[in-house]
Design a protein around this motif. Sequence first.
Motif, PDB file in Angstrom:
ATOM      1  N   PHE A  23      10.023 -93.734 -40.615  1.00 37.92           N
ATOM      2  CA  PHE A  23       9.034 -93.626 -41.872  1.00 37.92           C
ATOM      3  C   PHE A  23       7.815 -92.849 -41.443  1.00 37.92           C
ATOM      4  CE2 PHE A  23      11.522 -97.553 -41.736  1.00 37.92           C
ATOM      5  CZ  PHE A  23      12.269 -97.412 -42.885  1.00 37.92           C
ATOM      6  N   GLU A  24       7.255 -92.873 -40.065  1.00 39.35           N
ATOM      7  CA  GLU A  24       6.166 -92.431 -39.987  1.00 39.35           C
ATOM      8  C   GLU A  24       6.114 -91.857 -38.410  1.00 39.35           C
ATOM      9  OE1 GLU A  24       2.216 -93.600 -41.881  1.00 39.35           O
ATOM     10  OE2 GLU A  24       2.018 -94.320 -39.926  1.00 39.35           O
ATOM     11  N   ARG A  44       4.127 -88.639 -42.406  1.00 36.60           N
ATOM     12  CA  ARG A  44       4.950 -89.686 -43.076  1.00 36.60           C
ATOM     13  C   ARG A  44       6.326 -88.814 -43.517  1.00 36.60           C
ATOM     14  NH1 ARG A  44       2.632 -91.792 -48.561  1.00 36.60           N
ATOM     15  NH2 ARG A  44       4.299 -93.502 -48.218  1.00 36.60           N
ATOM     16  N   ALA A  45       7.231 -89.625 -43.600  1.00 37.49           N
ATOM     17  CA  ALA A  45       8.548 -89.072 -44.048  1.00 37.49           C
ATOM     18  C   ALA A  45       8.435 -88.470 -45.250  1.00 37.49           C
ATOM     19  CB  ALA A  45       9.636 -90.135 -44.108  1.00 37.49           C
ATOM     20  N   LEU A  82      12.620 -88.333 -38.999  1.00 33.25           N
ATOM     21  CA  LEU A  82      12.014 -88.959 -40.258  1.00 33.25           C
ATOM     22  C   LEU A  82      12.982 -88.716 -41.313  1.00 33.25           C
ATOM     23  CD1 LEU A  82       8.349 -87.552 -40.046  1.00 33.25           C
ATOM     24  CD2 LEU A  82       9.103 -89.953 -39.778  1.00 33.25           C
ATOM     25  N   ASN A  91       9.644 -90.622 -48.434  1.00 34.00           N
ATOM     26  CA  ASN A  91       9.012 -92.039 -48.155  1.00 34.00           C
ATOM     27  C   ASN A  91       9.103 -92.769 -49.466  1.00 34.00           C
ATOM     28  OD1 ASN A  91       6.635 -91.273 -49.882  1.00 34.00           O
ATOM     29  ND2 ASN A  91       6.020 -89.948 -48.171  1.00 34.00           N
ATOM     30  N   TYR A 112      17.437 -94.062 -48.216  1.00 38.37           N
ATOM     31  CA  TYR A 112      16.233 -94.708 -47.850  1.00 38.37           C
ATOM     32  C   TYR A 112      16.518 -96.141 -47.877  1.00 38.37           C
ATOM     33  CZ  TYR A 112      11.534 -96.258 -48.039  1.00 38.37           C
ATOM     34  OH  TYR A 112      10.301 -96.737 -47.628  1.00 38.37           O
ATOM     35  N   ASP A 141      15.426 -99.020 -45.038  1.00 37.41           N
ATOM     36  CA  ASP A 141      14.390 -99.931 -45.462  1.00 37.41           C
ATOM     37  C   ASP A 141      14.772-101.210 -45.834  1.00 37.41           C
ATOM     38  OD1 ASP A 141      12.022-100.990 -45.978  1.00 37.41           O
ATOM     39  OD2 ASP A 141      11.141 -99.319 -47.117  1.00 37.41           O
TER      40      ASP A 141
END
Length: 297
Positions: free
Chosen positions: A37-38, A56-57, A163, A167, A199, A203
């Motif tokens: 993600f970062e 950041r992504a 990445l 985001n 994503y 997550d």
Amino acid sequence: MRLRPLVMLCLLASPANALTFQTRLERVQWQVEGDRFECRLVQPIAGFGSGEFVRRAGEQAIFRLQSPQRWLGAGSATLLAAAAPWQPTRSDINLGLVSVGGGEIPFNSTHLQAGRLLSGLLEGRSPVVRHRTLHGGETLEIRLLPARFGKAYEDYRACTAKLLPVNFDQVRQSQLGFPSADVVLDPRARARLDIVLQYLHADPSVNRILLDGHSDNSGNRLLNRDLSRRRALAVQDYLLANGVPQEQITLRFHGERYPLVANSSEANRAKNRRVTLRLEREAVPATASAATAGPSS
């Protein structure tokens, strides 16, 4: 102004009589931290805090300072890629101003400024921030050193290669369009959903997906309501087929009741034929959350 001994040891006199924070050359270190993600490339600055490149992504890097003691007052600071003392034929590169606010992270640079700072570090230049202190108004300089940068930069690049393509802010809401009177996902909608799914699989904090089906005002209201329902179902079916649990999906359909724009042209009607997909996380800060009594637009 009375300063603690530790801070006094870290303040050096610059040619412009500024108070300068920088780490002694032999103690300079770069730290690389990150996940999908970062990624962060950090140099601790003795007595001050740290200077950080953060990517950041889905975005390019920015440069920022972090200081628990909040030395910088509100206003503007100058950002430089400064030539090293052993580079007498080079001059400093002025990268422009950054707007300084409050808090432990007083500013974020632009992506362009950060990119030029990274390029400068590879050439032996130092990122420098010049401002005035919050305590008394003295000229203040914060300097990062390029020592040991090459290996750290390689590790940082390896981190950024992993990445995600987006985001959370970029993927939290999507508009999926449909051709007139159609309920089938076209290639563009499927491609967008594939990014959302990538994503989601990375997550686990995203635990709710809201789908709102809409139509234009062509045809009668009952038909339009059914079209909006079938469009939302088409998106739901795609998500389910790709591993999204049914219990995480909330589906609603609204027909022509909530147009994005007036149905005054074919181009506008095409914008209104859509399914809005919105992601929600387990814990959203109060400042970022919003009650949704009505449907999303």
